[in-house]
Each structure stands twice: as C-alpha cells, then as structure tokens.
Motif scaffolding. Structure first.
Motif, PDB file in Angstrom:
ATOM      1  N   PRO A 166      -3.262  13.709  -4.087  1.00 48.24           N
ATOM      2  CA  PRO A 166      -2.815  12.511  -3.370  1.00 48.24           C
ATOM      3  C   PRO A 166      -3.707  11.308  -3.700  1.00 48.24           C
ATOM      4  CG  PRO A 166      -2.899  14.392  -1.884  1.00 48.24           C
ATOM      5  CD  PRO A 166      -3.550  14.822  -3.171  1.00 48.24           C
ATOM      6  N   GLN A 167      -3.082  10.130  -3.739  1.00 43.62           N
ATOM      7  CA  GLN A 167      -3.797   8.892  -4.067  1.00 43.62           C
ATOM      8  C   GLN A 167      -3.336   7.775  -3.127  1.00 43.62           C
ATOM      9  OE1 GLN A 167      -6.077   8.840  -6.724  1.00 43.62           O
ATOM     10  NE2 GLN A 167      -5.619  11.014  -6.974  1.00 43.62           N
ATOM     11  N   SER A 168      -4.195   6.791  -2.949  1.00 43.68           N
ATOM     12  CA  SER A 168      -3.823   5.550  -2.263  1.00 43.68           C
ATOM     13  C   SER A 168      -3.700   4.485  -3.335  1.00 43.68           C
ATOM     14  CB  SER A 168      -4.889   5.151  -1.237  1.00 43.68           C
ATOM     15  OG  SER A 168      -4.907   6.076  -0.179  1.00 43.68           O
ATOM     16  N   ASP A 176       0.776   5.418  -0.309  1.00 40.84           N
ATOM     17  CA  ASP A 176       0.045   6.684  -0.360  1.00 40.84           C
ATOM     18  C   ASP A 176       0.943   7.733  -1.002  1.00 40.84           C
ATOM     19  OD1 ASP A 176      -2.273   5.710   0.901  1.00 40.84           O
ATOM     20  OD2 ASP A 176      -1.374   6.009   2.870  1.00 40.84           O
ATOM     21  N   THR A 177       0.408   8.424  -2.003  1.00 41.38           N
ATOM     22  CA  THR A 177       1.190   9.448  -2.687  1.00 41.38           C
ATOM     23  C   THR A 177       0.712  10.832  -2.264  1.00 41.38           C
ATOM     24  OG1 THR A 177      -0.224   9.705  -4.641  1.00 41.38           O
ATOM     25  CG2 THR A 177       1.358   7.869  -4.656  1.00 41.38           C
ATOM     26  N   ARG A 178       1.526  11.827  -2.556  1.00 36.02           N
ATOM     27  CA  ARG A 178       1.182  13.218  -2.276  1.00 36.02           C
ATOM     28  C   ARG A 178       0.942  13.976  -3.578  1.00 36.02           C
ATOM     29  NH1 ARG A 178       5.265  11.409   0.275  1.00 36.02           N
ATOM     30  NH2 ARG A 178       6.830  12.552  -0.895  1.00 36.02           N
ATOM     31  N   ASP A 233       0.856  -1.184   0.000  1.00 34.71           N
ATOM     32  CA  ASP A 233       0.000   0.000   0.000  1.00 34.71           C
ATOM     33  C   ASP A 233       0.892   1.233   0.000  1.00 34.71           C
ATOM     34  OD1 ASP A 233      -2.654  -1.187   0.157  1.00 34.71           O
ATOM     35  OD2 ASP A 233      -2.038  -1.857   2.153  1.00 34.71           O
TER      36      ASP A 233
END
Length: 139
Positions: free
Chosen positions: A127-129, A11-13, A9
């Motif tokens: 941001p994305q997961s 998480d992006t910014r 997993d």
C-alpha cells in the motif's frame, strides 16, 4: 482566464488501478469554469496515471497481467533493489505509461468518453499514499 489547483490524495492497497474520476469531476464542477484544460500530474516515480475503460474490470485485470509479464518482478534482472524487489519494475512501468494527463473541460464537464475513467496505476505491491496535482485553467 482563471487558474485553480488542488491535490488529490489517493491511498492504494498495492498494485492495481484506482479510479478517481468522481473526485476530479466534483472538484472541476466546484471551480465553475465552462471551458478549459485540466492537467493532472502524479508526484511519484513508481506509479502513473492513465485514462482507460471503466466499464469492464477485466480490462484492468488484463492490463495488470500484461505489465507483470512485460516487466517482471525478478530481482536478478535489476541492480536497483534498495527499496524492495518491486521498486525497479515499478519505475519501468511508470516510464512506459504516463505521469501526466491533460483532459479538456467542455461546457463545465470533463470531456471523457462514455467508457473512460481516470486512474492512478499503482505499480508497487505494498500500500502507498499517493498525491496527484490538478491544475485547471479556463474561463
């Protein structure tokens, strides 16, 4: 022959490169396979996976600029806009890169070169997961 699977997993910014080589190495070491092949697959169509230099951050900067010019975020160029003006360019960038990678495992270690890292390449501005599936086969 043994097989193992996991999900990373991440998480992006927003747009950019997110190295997760350390997490991959840790997981592979825990599997205790001496020789094999690791396949990584990203479960998204607006991000991708790449193996790239991890020593000089200017490489990521230049790649981001290059893809920004190659596939501009200009809403007038694209019909698909229902998920925002950055979505269609993100899909195109994903097509131009890769959604799956294969990395050999040699003597229990990823066979990456000294300056290589595995990155999630986020193409969206928000941001994305993200999820990356890892599948290791070997002995």
């Amino acid at each position: 022959m043994k097989q193992r699977q996991t999900i990373f997993d991440i998480d992006t910014r927003g747009q950019g490169f997110y190295e997760f080589s350390r997490e991959i190495r840790r997981w592979c070491a825990d599997q205790k396979l001496y020789c094999g092949l690791l396949t990584l697959f990203i479960r998204h169509t607006s991000a991708s996976l790449i193996i790239q230099e991890n020593a000089d951050p200017d490489v990521q900067y230049d790649l981001n600029r290059f893809f920004g010019k190659l596939v501009p975020e200009n809403p007038e160029l694209y019909r698909h806009r229902c998920e925002g003006p950055d979505d269609m360019p993100a899909h195109i960038r994903s097509v131009l890169t890769s959604v799956q990678l294969s990395v050999p495992v040699v003597q229990g270690e990823l066979a990456l070169g000294i300056w290589q890292g595995v990155y999630l390449f986020e193409h969206r501005t928000a941001p994305q997961s993200r999820q990356v599936v890892g599948h290791l086969i070997g002995e």
